[in-house]
Design a protein around this motif. Sequence first.
Motif, PDB file in Angstrom:
ATOM      1  N   GLU A  68      16.013  -0.900   9.491  1.00  0.00           N
ATOM      2  CA  GLU A  68      14.718  -0.748  10.899  1.00  0.00           C
ATOM      3  C   GLU A  68      13.582   0.364  10.727  1.00  0.00           C
ATOM      4  O   GLU A  68      13.445   0.284  11.137  1.00  0.00           O
ATOM      5  N   ARG A  69      14.234   0.521   9.149  1.00  0.00           N
ATOM      6  CA  ARG A  69      13.224   2.399   9.072  1.00  0.00           C
ATOM      7  C   ARG A  69      11.857   1.543   8.832  1.00  0.00           C
ATOM      8  O   ARG A  69      11.469   3.593   8.911  1.00  0.00           O
ATOM      9  N   ASP A  70      11.804   1.004   8.460  1.00  0.00           N
ATOM     10  CA  ASP A  70      10.230  -0.080   8.298  1.00  0.00           C
ATOM     11  C   ASP A  70       9.652   0.247   9.722  1.00  0.00           C
ATOM     12  O   ASP A  70       8.163  -0.195   9.807  1.00  0.00           O
ATOM     13  N   LEU A  71       9.888   0.169  10.906  1.00  0.00           N
ATOM     14  CA  LEU A  71       9.948  -0.179  12.245  1.00  0.00           C
ATOM     15  C   LEU A  71       9.408   0.667  13.067  1.00  0.00           C
ATOM     16  O   LEU A  71      10.011   1.979  13.460  1.00  0.00           O
ATOM     17  N   ARG A  72       7.884   0.897  12.496  1.00  0.00           N
ATOM     18  CA  ARG A  72       7.420   1.740  13.312  1.00  0.00           C
ATOM     19  C   ARG A  72       7.661   2.085  14.971  1.00  0.00           C
ATOM     20  O   ARG A  72       7.775   1.753  15.751  1.00  0.00           O
ATOM     21  N   LEU A  73       7.746   4.108  15.005  1.00  0.00           N
ATOM     22  CA  LEU A  73       8.435   4.194  16.378  1.00  0.00           C
ATOM     23  C   LEU A  73       9.601   3.788  17.058  1.00  0.00           C
ATOM     24  O   LEU A  73       9.723   3.970  18.339  1.00  0.00           O
ATOM     25  N   ALA A  98       3.357   0.212  21.671  1.00  0.00           N
ATOM     26  CA  ALA A  98       2.664  -0.378  20.516  1.00  0.00           C
ATOM     27  C   ALA A  98       1.325   0.414  20.314  1.00  0.00           C
ATOM     28  O   ALA A  98       1.169  -1.113  19.102  1.00  0.00           O
ATOM     29  N   GLU A  99       0.294   1.191  20.753  1.00  0.00           N
ATOM     30  CA  GLU A  99      -0.178   1.371  20.479  1.00  0.00           C
ATOM     31  C   GLU A  99      -0.138   2.029  19.330  1.00  0.00           C
ATOM     32  O   GLU A  99      -0.263   1.997  18.321  1.00  0.00           O
ATOM     33  N   GLY A 100       0.795   3.091  19.178  1.00  0.00           N
ATOM     34  CA  GLY A 100       0.944   3.906  18.798  1.00  0.00           C
ATOM     35  C   GLY A 100       1.368   3.145  16.733  1.00  0.00           C
ATOM     36  O   GLY A 100       1.000   3.731  15.388  1.00  0.00           O
ATOM     37  N   ALA A 101       3.058   2.344  17.196  1.00  0.00           N
ATOM     38  CA  ALA A 101       2.887   1.576  16.015  1.00  0.00           C
ATOM     39  C   ALA A 101       1.497   0.521  15.154  1.00  0.00           C
ATOM     40  O   ALA A 101       1.743   0.658  13.884  1.00  0.00           O
ATOM     41  N   ALA A 102       0.702  -0.119  16.509  1.00  0.00           N
ATOM     42  CA  ALA A 102      -0.152  -0.261  15.527  1.00  0.00           C
ATOM     43  C   ALA A 102      -0.854   0.761  14.042  1.00  0.00           C
ATOM     44  O   ALA A 102      -1.516   0.743  13.227  1.00  0.00           O
ATOM     45  N   SER A 145       9.023   8.354  14.359  1.00  0.00           N
ATOM     46  CA  SER A 145      10.016   9.043  15.242  1.00  0.00           C
ATOM     47  C   SER A 145      10.483   9.982  14.714  1.00  0.00           C
ATOM     48  O   SER A 145      10.845  10.947  16.144  1.00  0.00           O
ATOM     49  N   MET A 146      10.549  10.066  13.879  1.00  0.00           N
ATOM     50  CA  MET A 146      11.114  11.785  13.158  1.00  0.00           C
ATOM     51  C   MET A 146       9.975  12.514  14.069  1.00  0.00           C
ATOM     52  O   MET A 146      10.303  13.574  14.243  1.00  0.00           O
ATOM     53  N   ILE A 147       8.992  12.711  13.856  1.00  0.00           N
ATOM     54  CA  ILE A 147       7.795  13.174  14.283  1.00  0.00           C
ATOM     55  C   ILE A 147       7.850  13.908  15.966  1.00  0.00           C
ATOM     56  O   ILE A 147       7.605  14.910  16.206  1.00  0.00           O
ATOM     57  N   CYS A 148       8.004  12.339  15.970  1.00  0.00           N
ATOM     58  CA  CYS A 148       8.221  12.563  17.827  1.00  0.00           C
ATOM     59  C   CYS A 148       9.923  13.440  18.115  1.00  0.00           C
ATOM     60  O   CYS A 148       9.965  14.034  19.207  1.00  0.00           O
TER      61      CYS A 148
END
Length: 926
Positions: A68-73, A98-102, A145-148
């Motif tokens: 899941e490493r490429d799964l945004r947020l 959803a907005e952030g991942a997009a 996710s790491m940034i968050c």
Amino acid sequence: MSLMVLIERDEALDVLHEQLAGALSGRGRVAMVSGAVGVGKSALLEAVAEQAIERGALAVTATGSPLERDLRLGVIGQLIQDAPLMAAELELALAMLAEGAAAAGRGADVDAQLVHALCTVLLQLSERCPLVLIIDDVHFADRESMICLAYLARRVRFARISAVFSTVDHGAGSEGLLEAELLRQQHCRRVHLAPLSESGATAMAVDAVGLTAAERFGGGWHAATGGNPLLITALVQDYQAQQRARGGEPPEELVPEGWYGRAVLACLTRGEHRMLPAARGLAALGTAEQLDRLVGETPEDVAGGLLALAGAGLVVDGRFRTEAAGAAVLAGMTDEDRMGLHHKAAVLAYERGAQPADVAAHLLRADRVDAPWVVPVLEDAARHALREGSVERAVSYLRLAWTECADERERTKITTMLIRAEWRINPAAPAVRLTQLTDALRRGWLRGSDAAVLARALLWHGRAEEAEEVLQHVLRDAESDPETAAELLIIVPWLRVTHPGVRLPAPPDVEVRSVAAARRLKTTRSLVRVLTERPGEQALAVEPILRGCHLDEMSMETVENALLALTFSERPDLAAPWCDAFIQEASTRNAPSRRARLAAIRAEIAVRQGDMPAAIAHARAALAAIPLTSWGVTAGGPLGSLMLAATATGAYDLVHEQLDQVVLDSMFDTRYGLAYLHARGRYSLATGHPALALRDLLRCGELMESWEMDAPGLIPWRAEAAAACLLMGDVDESARLVGEQLKRCTPETPRAHGMAMRVLAGLSELRHRPMLLRRAADLLRQAGDDYELARVLVDLADAFHELGEFRRSGMIAAWARSVASRCQAEPLLAALSSGESSGGRHSRGTGVHGRSAELLSEAEQRVAVLAATGHTNQEIAAKLYLTVSTVEQHLTRTYRKLGISRRTELPATLDLTPPRSGDPGVAGVH
């Protein structure tokens, strides 16, 4: 993973418990739990989550995954979804995710306002209830996710939040940046988990396997895992699986199997990304040398991967701790990837000048390496493997070389090498290649000693006509090739006594320069002299050659010929220990064919020593080492010995089994067919079919005469045929055959002489029989054949009984029983016990006479034995090399000890088993 992996984790638990207590009072903290993969970080985080619940806090968890490493947020999304939010809060948070991942999917950086909003959701939740945020394997989190998480960690200091992250040691990339960012904060602590100590590994296994097994294997488990709890748990599971497979019995040693292999792969998939390529390259190469070139990574990345592997307990000093670990890594790869890796490894090994065996090991596992050096390297590696006794490995190298070779002439040479190698494992294996080599011979691609190999193989499989054609080619080559001429100098006499139907003219006389060839020639000529002339002392000349022999590629024939020369010259006592030594050597060299051939010779030796149980055991071992169909024409050797021994012991069902076996008709054109005919004739004689026996024995004799190989030391067929004639009532023919046999006997053939004397006694008047049988017994004792000696003693006991000399009859019967028991000759023992001989009609005596062996000294007993069997004092003195006065003194002491007054009162219970003929002071019974 159970809580038992929390062993030696008290300090870490204390730190995290303290951090939880601070968070409950509004002093938020962050902990970065680091350690090698499998060291127990996840179990520690589970314990923290359980404690949080007990203390009234909410445990909110997420787990990073390489999938899941490429799964945004993705990871921050797990926290949001696991948190007990109000419906409106959750809906808003999911919309932001959803907005952030997009946006991230379009290549845009994550919006700072979005990060702030997502983290605020969790911060506001902590105001209602203390939170313990647990993120396992954070090194697999996506970048967004790491940034968050970094943003959140910076703001928990004054919140009721305890954040606990776990990561692997030696991380690189974004996870390393996260760790650096967090550890800059004053409210963040690093908690490092070290591998378990040896005592910790033992303690960890106690609950699963018990104290005894844990203490016994704990040190080994620790050494194999470096203290990694995941790997230790797998070894414990393997132990339990093996124990179940053994019906509950604890295994004697631990063999890493399925659970361990799966744990190794789990370490690689859960560890940091540099571990996997380093592990695969190391599994293929076996060493870290040139690992970066093999896997196509930078030296720095490879070094980091090796460091991570070492930390996980998989590698020490640049090598896997266990072979099973490397095997598991390779097994976890696709066939294409694994073969490609070995392809590159083979090329690298060749370029750096590695040993041929190292290069060949990779070639066996690689896809095709199209390079001119491949075939020569495989051939060199095969030669080295053969010298070391690694026959199966050599065969693998040669088969691949044959496949890779495009030159037909070179392929023919490889085929010849392959036949020699496969022959050591199973002589039937190379049979499919014989036609190929025959075609190569006709095309002129096979010559000299290589062609001689083909000829011998064809002869083994009974294809004598084809072998003769091949040998004619070899003979022509010998005119211009001294090496081929030297090979023929050995082959021609060998054919003379092994395949006498194949005749070749004498080859050119050349000097044999090779030491190995000279030894082969000498032992072959010795065997020829034994079987075609008087044995004499020349057979003993092979012993010095045996002292210098080892079972390498060319010496098997030397060893066989030398052992047979000793055996057929009636010196099995010398041949036996040598044969035993070579059998042991063959066993250590993984050469079933050689072990089988030596066991067949050993069975022949045992038959001639009258050791029938050993003969059966060795013959069975020979036939078990390689199947009967692989023996070709040589099957007559082990089958003959097995039938002879089984007949002597009364195991007639065993003989029937062998007679039902299919043998080649061409076997009867060889020396091995003689052994089969002799054994079948002896069986027919023993089971009351003298006519059938005579047919086989006469055919055996006709062949020996026509082959000019009529040596009594080979098969004393005339004595056996005379016994059959005597049973059929043909006294004249029996007498003729015995007379012919006796004429051929010499002082060097005591066994054949003794067997003939026994039949002669049966033809003679009763009053002459004891003298003849005593002479036969003396000869057979000299020969060392217990079984033939027992047969003579049974006849001698009967002769004394018919003459009315019951005391002597009883004494001889007791001796016969003792010797027959050693041979397990049940028919002879049954005859003695049933009263068919005098031995069954007389008691053994009681009182002091029953203790005669204990009362008499060895010298007194030798004298008493001869006196009891009718020798005068002068004869005894001559036999034992004593003076007549000394004999009289021994007899006087003997009478006194036994309480008797004359020699006619000597008891029937004297131990009549004399010392062997090689012992000092041995006397015969005449």
